[in-house]
Structures are given as structure tokens and as C-alpha cells.
Design a protein around this motif. Sequence first.
Motif, PDB file in Angstrom:
ATOM      1  N   ILE A 186       0.866  -1.188   0.000  1.00 30.04           N
ATOM      2  CA  ILE A 186       0.000   0.000   0.000  1.00 30.04           C
ATOM      3  C   ILE A 186       0.899   1.234   0.000  1.00 30.04           C
ATOM      4  CG2 ILE A 186      -1.788   1.301   1.237  1.00 30.04           C
ATOM      5  CD1 ILE A 186      -2.624  -1.330   2.569  1.00 30.04           C
ATOM      6  N   ARG A 187       0.857   2.000  -1.092  1.00 25.31           N
ATOM      7  CA  ARG A 187       1.701   3.186  -1.172  1.00 25.31           C
ATOM      8  C   ARG A 187       1.043   4.379  -0.487  1.00 25.31           C
ATOM      9  NH1 ARG A 187       2.717   1.665  -6.474  1.00 25.31           N
ATOM     10  NH2 ARG A 187       4.590   0.410  -6.667  1.00 25.31           N
ATOM     11  N   ARG A 188      -0.270   4.530  -0.726  1.00 24.59           N
ATOM     12  CA  ARG A 188      -0.979   5.647  -0.113  1.00 24.59           C
ATOM     13  C   ARG A 188      -2.340   5.189   0.389  1.00 24.59           C
ATOM     14  NH1 ARG A 188      -0.325  11.027  -2.083  1.00 24.59           N
ATOM     15  NH2 ARG A 188      -1.549  11.519  -0.251  1.00 24.59           N
ATOM     16  N   LEU A 189      -2.735   5.737   1.535  1.00 27.85           N
ATOM     17  CA  LEU A 189      -4.093   5.570   2.056  1.00 27.85           C
ATOM     18  C   LEU A 189      -4.594   6.993   2.272  1.00 27.85           C
ATOM     19  CD1 LEU A 189      -3.448   2.861   4.775  1.00 27.85           C
ATOM     20  CD2 LEU A 189      -5.037   2.610   2.901  1.00 27.85           C
ATOM     21  N   VAL A 190      -5.596   7.391   1.547  1.00 27.90           N
ATOM     22  CA  VAL A 190      -6.061   8.779   1.629  1.00 27.90           C
ATOM     23  C   VAL A 190      -7.515   8.808   2.074  1.00 27.90           C
ATOM     24  CG1 VAL A 190      -6.327  10.946   0.363  1.00 27.90           C
ATOM     25  CG2 VAL A 190      -4.516   9.344  -0.285  1.00 27.90           C
ATOM     26  N   ILE A 244     -24.540   2.092  -8.370  1.00 32.19           N
ATOM     27  CA  ILE A 244     -24.974   2.815  -7.168  1.00 32.19           C
ATOM     28  C   ILE A 244     -23.857   3.740  -6.706  1.00 32.19           C
ATOM     29  CG2 ILE A 244     -26.780   1.376  -6.134  1.00 32.19           C
ATOM     30  CD1 ILE A 244     -24.711  -0.234  -4.735  1.00 32.19           C
ATOM     31  N   GLY A 245     -24.251   4.911  -6.256  1.00 35.20           N
ATOM     32  CA  GLY A 245     -23.293   5.866  -5.730  1.00 35.20           C
ATOM     33  C   GLY A 245     -23.254   5.772  -4.216  1.00 35.20           C
ATOM     34  N   GLY A 246     -22.524   6.669  -3.594  1.00 32.43           N
ATOM     35  CA  GLY A 246     -22.452   6.672  -2.136  1.00 32.43           C
ATOM     36  C   GLY A 246     -21.365   7.597  -1.643  1.00 32.43           C
ATOM     37  N   GLU A 247     -21.000   7.407  -0.377  1.00 36.66           N
ATOM     38  CA  GLU A 247     -19.972   8.242   0.240  1.00 36.66           C
ATOM     39  C   GLU A 247     -18.598   7.637  -0.035  1.00 36.66           C
ATOM     40  OE1 GLU A 247     -18.626   9.808   4.681  1.00 36.66           O
ATOM     41  OE2 GLU A 247     -20.493   8.712   4.456  1.00 36.66           O
ATOM     42  N   VAL A 248     -17.706   8.440  -0.612  1.00 39.26           N
ATOM     43  CA  VAL A 248     -16.346   7.970  -0.937  1.00 39.26           C
ATOM     44  C   VAL A 248     -15.501   8.077   0.340  1.00 39.26           C
ATOM     45  CG1 VAL A 248     -14.339   8.271  -2.420  1.00 39.26           C
ATOM     46  CG2 VAL A 248     -16.622   8.784  -3.289  1.00 39.26           C
ATOM     47  N   LEU A 249     -15.215   6.930   0.972  1.00 35.49           N
ATOM     48  CA  LEU A 249     -14.504   6.930   2.253  1.00 35.49           C
ATOM     49  C   LEU A 249     -13.020   7.191   2.085  1.00 35.49           C
ATOM     50  CD1 LEU A 249     -16.217   3.926   4.069  1.00 35.49           C
ATOM     51  CD2 LEU A 249     -16.737   6.352   4.273  1.00 35.49           C
ATOM     52  N   CYS A 250     -12.359   6.424   1.197  1.00 32.13           N
ATOM     53  CA  CYS A 250     -10.919   6.582   1.070  1.00 32.13           C
ATOM     54  C   CYS A 250     -10.407   6.025  -0.257  1.00 32.13           C
ATOM     55  CB  CYS A 250     -10.185   5.898   2.220  1.00 32.13           C
ATOM     56  SG  CYS A 250     -10.522   4.126   2.325  1.00 32.13           S
ATOM     57  N   TYR A 251      -9.173   6.415  -0.598  1.00 32.50           N
ATOM     58  CA  TYR A 251      -8.472   5.870  -1.749  1.00 32.50           C
ATOM     59  C   TYR A 251      -7.339   4.993  -1.240  1.00 32.50           C
ATOM     60  CZ  TYR A 251     -10.471   9.834  -4.355  1.00 32.50           C
ATOM     61  OH  TYR A 251     -11.320  10.754  -4.916  1.00 32.50           O
ATOM     62  N   VAL A 252      -7.101   3.887  -1.933  1.00 30.27           N
ATOM     63  CA  VAL A 252      -5.985   3.005  -1.592  1.00 30.27           C
ATOM     64  C   VAL A 252      -5.219   2.713  -2.872  1.00 30.27           C
ATOM     65  CG1 VAL A 252      -5.312   0.794  -0.576  1.00 30.27           C
ATOM     66  CG2 VAL A 252      -7.430   1.906   0.170  1.00 30.27           C
TER      67      VAL A 252
END
Length: 137
Positions: free
Chosen positions: A79-83, A128-136
Motif C-alpha cells: 500500500i503506497r498511499r491511504l487517503v 450505485i453511488g455513495g460516500e467515498v470513504l478513502c483511496y488506496v
Amino acid sequence: MAALTDPIADYLTRIRNAQQAGHKIVEIPASSVKKRITEILYNQGYILKYKFDDEAGKGGQGVIKIALKYDPATRQPIIRRLVRVSKPGLRKYSSADNLPRVINGLGIAIVSTSQGLMTDKEARARHIGGEVLCYVY
């Protein structure tokens, strides 16, 4: 320990810190959302394995033990980035058509939808859409 205002940001930070310190295993206080994020990370190949230890802790939700994954050649974390994208102070929602593509589809976005947590690719497929929690990535 004081109640955290953003348990998901705490979860991501613990993984980030454990990787920087070169730890093989990280323990994180469990919750159903964090368990689901852990399953997604495992299914996408970002972590080696995980274990939900519900006995640990004092009557709480227990802990999640995550075995972190490193590149065998370079010993760099997989995992390089967790945003963290959507924060308690500023929620970020996307419709199915506007879901973000992380590094042109090389990374994943974890989305909280009406049908539970899933990757951006799954949400797009189910439309379906929704809340974007994080990028990995």
C-alpha cells in the motif's frame, strides 16, 4: 483512550504508521465498518491476511489483526498511499457515474453505499453511488 471523532481516519493512520515502522502485524480496534474495509483490502490484495479477534478488549468490539504485505524484493509496503476522502467535517458523495477512478483504475476507492461498503469498481458495476470513504493505492 478518548473516543475518536473519525475511526476510519484512525484505522488508515494505524496502517500507515505500522508500514512506516516496518511492522508485520498491526492491531486496530474493531468495528463493523473497519472489518468490511479490511475484507476489501484483503480481497484486492493489499494485505496478506487478517483476523478478527472478538475476545480481546474489555467488552468492546475486539480488535482486528492485520498482516501487512511488503514487496519481497524492495521491502516496500504494497500500500503506497491511504487517503481519507470523506471526513466527518466534510462528507464527499458521488453518484455512480461520477465515482472517482484512482490512478486510472490501478488503485481503489472504498465507497459506502446503501448496499454496504464496496470498491468503486463494484459500485460502478451495480450502478450505485455513495460516500467515498478513502483511496488506496
